[in-house]
Enzyme design. Structure first.
Site, short mmCIF file in Angstrom:
data_model
loop_
_atom_site.label_atom_id
_atom_site.label_comp_id
_atom_site.label_asym_id
_atom_site.label_seq_id
_atom_site.Cartn_x
_atom_site.Cartn_y
_atom_site.Cartn_z
N HIS A 158 0.85 -1.21 0.00
CA HIS A 158 0.00 0.00 0.00
C HIS A 158 0.87 1.25 0.00
O HIS A 158 0.93 1.93 1.02
CB HIS A 158 -0.90 -0.02 1.22
CG HIS A 158 -2.08 0.90 1.12
ND1 HIS A 158 -2.06 2.21 1.53
CD2 HIS A 158 -3.33 0.69 0.66
CE1 HIS A 158 -3.25 2.76 1.34
NE2 HIS A 158 -4.04 1.85 0.81
N PHE A 159 1.47 1.66 -0.88
CA PHE A 159 1.67 1.13 -2.23
C PHE A 159 3.17 1.05 -2.44
O PHE A 159 3.88 1.98 -2.04
CB PHE A 159 1.03 2.06 -3.25
CG PHE A 159 -0.47 2.23 -3.04
CD1 PHE A 159 -1.35 1.26 -3.46
CD2 PHE A 159 -0.94 3.35 -2.39
CE1 PHE A 159 -2.73 1.43 -3.28
CE2 PHE A 159 -2.32 3.51 -2.20
CZ PHE A 159 -3.21 2.55 -2.63
#
Length: 153
Positions: free
Chosen positions: A54-55
């Site tokens: 994420h991410f």
């Protein structure tokens, strides 16, 4: 009048919250006044497991985890307000959320400052407001409810 702060280090936090790695999201309590407010911090590092997905290219702390950290801060304030010692008989559960708003992203290297305030408590259910900030800038705000519940054995 005393200017002494009521603080909690990680050892004391671990006595009051059942969460453990990777879900313990409060590192230190800077100050609290039972029945009123609590100020806590979370140091956000690149080593957080959620950053792997994420991410990967642009790591951002998930908003739900910012809210979870805020809820953990309200749980600490609830315990301190009720002058309860932690036990295996009861917990404060995250019971509800209203008016959650996100203003900016939280990235590795940020230090989240949480300010939670008790609005009211009735029959084991507390209503709180919370704000999360980075460098004095609001990241997230919400109204949170937590409920004291007996643990069935």
């Amino acid at each position: 009048m005393s200017n002494q702060l009521n603080t909690m280090d990680i050892k004391e936090i671990l006595k009051f919250l059942p969460h453990r790695y990777p879900f313990l999201l409060i590192d230190r309590v800077l100050d609290f006044t039972p029945g009123e407010t609590l100020h806590a911090i979370k140091n956000v590092t690149i080593n957080e497991p959620f950053f792997q997905g994420h991410f990967p290219v642009q790591p951002v702390m998930p908003g739900v985890l910012i809210l979870e950290a805020m809820a953990q801060a309200t749980g600490l304030l609830a315990f301190k307000t009720m002058s309860e010692e932690p036990s295996n008989d009861a917990l404060y559960y995250f019971a509800g959320i209203d008016k959650a708003r996100f203003k900016r992203v939280v990235e590795p290297g940020d230090q989240l400052h949480f300010e939670v305030q008790m609005i009211k408590e009735r029959r084991g259910i507390g209503v709180f407001t919370g704000v999360a900030k980075v460098d004095g800038e609001i990241v997230c705000s919400a109204e949170i409810m937590c409920a004291r519940r007996e643990i069935s054995k």
